[in-house]
Design a protein around this motif. Structure first.
Motif, PDB file in Angstrom:
ATOM      1  N   GLN A 229       0.865  -1.321   0.028  1.00 13.42           N
ATOM      2  CA  GLN A 229       0.220  -0.181   0.116  1.00 13.42           C
ATOM      3  C   GLN A 229       0.626   0.727  -0.140  1.00 13.42           C
ATOM      4  O   GLN A 229       0.500   2.257  -1.074  1.00 13.42           O
ATOM      5  CB  GLN A 229      -1.003   0.195   1.552  1.00 13.42           C
ATOM      6  N   ALA A 233       0.941   3.317  -3.135  1.00 15.93           N
ATOM      7  CA  ALA A 233       0.615   5.514  -3.145  1.00 15.93           C
ATOM      8  C   ALA A 233       1.970   5.957  -3.136  1.00 15.93           C
ATOM      9  O   ALA A 233       1.140   6.725  -4.228  1.00 15.93           O
ATOM     10  CB  ALA A 233       0.406   5.095  -1.738  1.00 15.93           C
ATOM     11  N   ARG A 258      -4.967  -1.765  -3.129  1.00 16.07           N
ATOM     12  CA  ARG A 258      -6.287  -0.434  -1.896  1.00 16.07           C
ATOM     13  C   ARG A 258      -5.867   0.599  -2.121  1.00 16.07           C
ATOM     14  O   ARG A 258      -6.408   2.344  -2.014  1.00 16.07           O
ATOM     15  CB  ARG A 258      -5.716  -1.035  -0.345  1.00 16.07           C
ATOM     16  N   LYS A 261      -6.946   2.262  -5.315  1.00 21.50           N
ATOM     17  CA  LYS A 261      -8.559   2.588  -5.169  1.00 21.50           C
ATOM     18  C   LYS A 261      -8.500   3.759  -4.238  1.00 21.50           C
ATOM     19  O   LYS A 261      -9.274   4.641  -4.215  1.00 21.50           O
ATOM     20  CB  LYS A 261      -9.216   1.751  -4.170  1.00 21.50           C
ATOM     21  N   GLN A 262      -7.936   4.103  -2.985  1.00 23.88           N
ATOM     22  CA  GLN A 262      -8.206   5.446  -2.552  1.00 23.88           C
ATOM     23  C   GLN A 262      -7.500   6.312  -3.669  1.00 23.88           C
ATOM     24  O   GLN A 262      -7.748   7.923  -3.289  1.00 23.88           O
ATOM     25  CB  GLN A 262      -6.699   4.858  -1.318  1.00 23.88           C
TER      26      GLN A 262
ATOM     27  N   LEU B 181     -10.871   6.303   2.241  1.00 26.70           N
ATOM     28  CA  LEU B 181     -11.095   6.770   0.631  1.00 26.70           C
ATOM     29  C   LEU B 181     -11.523   8.140   0.294  1.00 26.70           C
ATOM     30  O   LEU B 181     -11.699   8.928   1.584  1.00 26.70           O
ATOM     31  CB  LEU B 181     -13.106   5.828   0.143  1.00 26.70           C
ATOM     32  N   PRO B 182     -11.163   8.375  -0.292  1.00 30.79           N
ATOM     33  CA  PRO B 182     -11.096  10.189  -0.557  1.00 30.79           C
ATOM     34  C   PRO B 182     -12.531  10.738  -0.452  1.00 30.79           C
ATOM     35  O   PRO B 182     -13.055  12.464   0.234  1.00 30.79           O
ATOM     36  CB  PRO B 182     -10.554  10.867  -2.277  1.00 30.79           C
TER      37      PRO B 182
END
Lengths: 350, 340
Positions: A229, A233, A258, A261-262, B181-182
């Motif tokens: 992750q 990122a 993840r 997705k974030q 999440l955002p």
């Protein structure tokens, strides 16, 4: 040492009355002492099959199962051994600690198991104990992480790290071959492992076939969800636009997906590695960036048990003309995509 | 320095002896910021300048700043707890293992049935439970903190491995996943960063503005003197390890939100990162002096380096070397400042 053992085996087999040697053996074999036959009419009759044979005790020294793939290795070995009535498995507690694993293997040697299957925590560091086992007359099947000396094992079976990178690179290359100035990223595994360097080398070599593609970024993670992750990122932050990503490991891929997705990104395709069930499920569902994964099959542990059994029974491998099991077997790193995922799903590990 | 004075001065010791609070706004500000941290602020400023110079578009973007803070938040919360323990003259080597155990336990199928609340509660309780064991062993069992928490490190990691059976436990509870999440950002700030900020402020207040904080510093300065002054040293120690466990539980929950899973490898080497951040922040390893702002700055420096190196596509070996160099430099600078 091994020759003595196998000739002893065949003597016993002769005594057991399986004496009818096939015509092929009589005619063609020069150094053949393994001339028993189970009475079938196939030319290479001296091969292992599912039928119960001579009792074999296999010692298994596996890794500490702190990772999905390693866990699958231990499970595959144990499950396969259970399938054979003639196999007794003596498995030690998995360990990542070199000294501890050496101790465990020495215990198995002292127990006088017939064959050893070893997935060393560190192949180089465990070479000596492999040699010791071989000298004690116990043939060693070296699983995956290779010993430094060929004298330390009778047979090596493992995955193809270079091939994994190569096939991932080729798959990505074919997907992007019509795109000008395509950019790819690599999320590697633990950088101080030889296997990581081989995977990267294979990937780079494959990409050389596609001059329109450039690898613009690479970060090494640690095969863990957390590191996957974190590093993913960062990669996403550093590269606002790219076309494909190869992630060496599906476990760290949980974290990587993840992070993707974030960051709300879906403008590229992702290829995983190893062949975890969750990755295959995602490929089948086709609703994430993950479009393929390159296998590094944990079934190799089951195959290692097969080889150890054949070795213990002094037989060859079915489907091959050889009288003995091979000295080395490199598995193929197939690319699992939506088209063939159903075929591979049963091998997916969780 | 970590003598009797430290027991009386709330908070950052060693600042200029300015007048009472409120008399001199500048002096008050200076004491709040703690002069020792200026070197770290300097390092951070240099890193930000380097980032702005090498990757102007990426580094200073809102997305990236959110990312740096998010990545600092989990280890940041752990570091706040560890700072308390170190200030009291103790050490907690089990923080990474507690994070791992709490994250694994809280993501088991059983807890997922209870939703977000169940996962959060389980993580916090496991953290507190481990902290309790550490605290009782050290405060009442008379064990050396190094050994007691080392034992906890081993057994908590083992238990985490056993519970998870080596597998990555993926979270299926949507409210937990959504927190990362955002869409869940409050005024552009990720919830994890808000938790980190809240823990930092609370930690600062407790250490600098409460009796609990003063006792912590006093024990670290001289436990025997503190005992003679009427402080229940044992009870205080127990509370401190509980606090560290609590922080680990919260951090484990944050990690679950961040990665959407629990894994026995979670929190790997957090103990070293947290201790390093606290020490370069100005907390004395021998106890008697601790600063929350310094610890948080230490965490931010480490996270910014990682970010900076990743943006510039440098590999982890170089990152590790740089991290080592910065630890040495920061400690040397502080040594220069604190020894007259």
């Amino acid at each position: 040492m091994r020759d003595a053992k196998s000739s002893a085996t065949s003597r016993r087999n002769l005594l057991l009355g399986t004496a009818a040697a096939g015509a092929l053996f009589a005619a063609g074999c020069t150094s053949n002492e393994n001339n028993d036959s189970d009475g079938s009419s196939k030319p290479a009759a001296n091969t292992s099959d599912d039928k119960p044979g001579k009792e074999v005790t296999i010692g298994f020294a596996g890794p500490q199962a702190d990772h999905g793939w390693l866990n699958a290795i231990n499970e595959q070995a144990k499950r396969r051994a259970k399938e054979y009535q003639d196999v007794t498995l003596e498995a030690t507690e998995g360990s990542n600690d070199t000294a501890q694993q050496i101790g465990q293997i020495e215990t198995l040697i002292n127990k006088k198991v017939d064959v050893l299957v070893i997935l060393p925590a560190d192949g180089k560091a465990l070479t000596q104990v492999g040699l010791k086992a071989m000298r004690a007359g116990i043939p060693v099947v070296n699983l995956d992480r290779v010993f430094a000396s060929p004298q330390a094992y009778r047979c090596w079976i493992g995955g193809d790290n270079y091939g994994m990178g190569l096939n991932a690179g080729h798959y990505i290359g074919e997907q992007l071959k019509d795109k000008k100035n395509a950019k790819v990223l690599e999320l590697a595994g633990i950088d101080n492992l030889e296997l990581t360097r081989q995977r990267t080398k294979g990937f780079d070599d494959a990409l050389k076939n596609y001059p329109n593609i450039e690898k613009v970024g690479r970060q090494a993670a640690e095969f863990t969800v957390e590191s996957g992750q974190a590093k993913m990122a960062q990669l996403l932050q550093a590269h606002s636009g790219f076309d494909a990503l190869w992630n060496h490991d599906d476990d760290q891929g949980v974290g990587a997906e993840r992070a993707i997705k974030q960051a709300g990104r879906d403008d590229f395709l992702m290829v995983g590695g190893a062949g975890a069930k969750h990755a295959m499920d995602a490929i089948k569902a086709d609703n994430t960036v993950l479009k393929a994964t390159v296998l590094y099959p944990p079934t190799m542990a089951a195959s290692a048990i097969d080889l150890a059994r054949a070795l213990g029974q002094g037989k060859g491998v079915g489907g091959l003309a050889e009288l003995e099991i091979p000295a080395s077997l490199t598995l193929y790193s197939a690319v699992v995509t939506k088209d063939n995922v159903d075929q591979y799903l049963p091998t997916g590990f969780s | 320095m970590p003598g009797a004075g430290a027991t009386l001065t709330a908070g950052p010791a060693g600042g200029p002896p300015a007048g009472r609070a409120g008399a001199d706004p500048l002096g008050r500000l200076r004491r709040l910021a703690d002069l020792r941290n200026l070197s770290l602020v300097g390092v951070l400023a240099v890193l930000i300048a380097v980032g702005g110079f090498t990757k102007p578009d990426e580094f200073l973007s809102t997305d990236n700043l959110q990312l740096v803070l998010t990545q600092a938040s989990v280890i940041g919360v752990v570091t706040v707890g560890v700072t308390f323990v170190i200030t009291s003259g103790g050490i907690d080597l089990s923080v990474g293992a507690m994070v791992a155990l709490a994250s694994v336990w809280a993501t088991t199928v059983a807890t997922q049935d209870y939703g977000l609340g169940g996962i959060l509660l389980c993580a916090v309780l496991v953290g507190l439970g481990c902290g309790l064991v550490n605290g009782v062993l050290i405060a009442y069992g008379g064990m050396v903190p190094f050994i007691a928490t080392l034992a906890m490190l081993a057994s908590a990691r083992g238990l985490a491995l056993q519970i998870s059976d080596g597998r990555t436990q993926v979270v299926t509870v949507d409210p937990v996943l959504d927190l990362g999440l955002p869409d869940a950002y409050v005024l552009g700030i990720p919830p994890l960063v808000l938790i980190f900020a809240a823990v930092t402020v609370l930690g600062w207040l407790v250490l600098n503005r409460t009796t609990f904080g003063r006792r912590t510093v006093a024990i670290g300065g001289n436990a025997e003197a503190a005992r003679l002054a009427g402080i229940d040293v044992r009870r205080q120690r127990l509370m401190l390890y509980l606090l560290s466990g609590l922080c680990c539980g919260v951090a484990a929950f944050m990690l679950i939100v961040l990665t959407g899973s629990g894994q026995n490898t979670n929190g790997n080497l957090y103990e070293l990162d947290a201790i390093a951040a606290a020490i370069i922040g100005g907390t004395l390893l021998s106890g008697g002096r601790g600063t929350i702002t310094g610890s948080v700055l230490g965490v931010l420096v480490f996270t910014t380096i990682t970010n900076l190196f990743a943006l510039n596509n440098l590999q982890s070996d170089v990152q590790q070397i740089a991290k080592g160099a910065i630890i040495v430099a920061a400690v040397l600078v502080q040594k220069g400042r604190s020894t007259p």
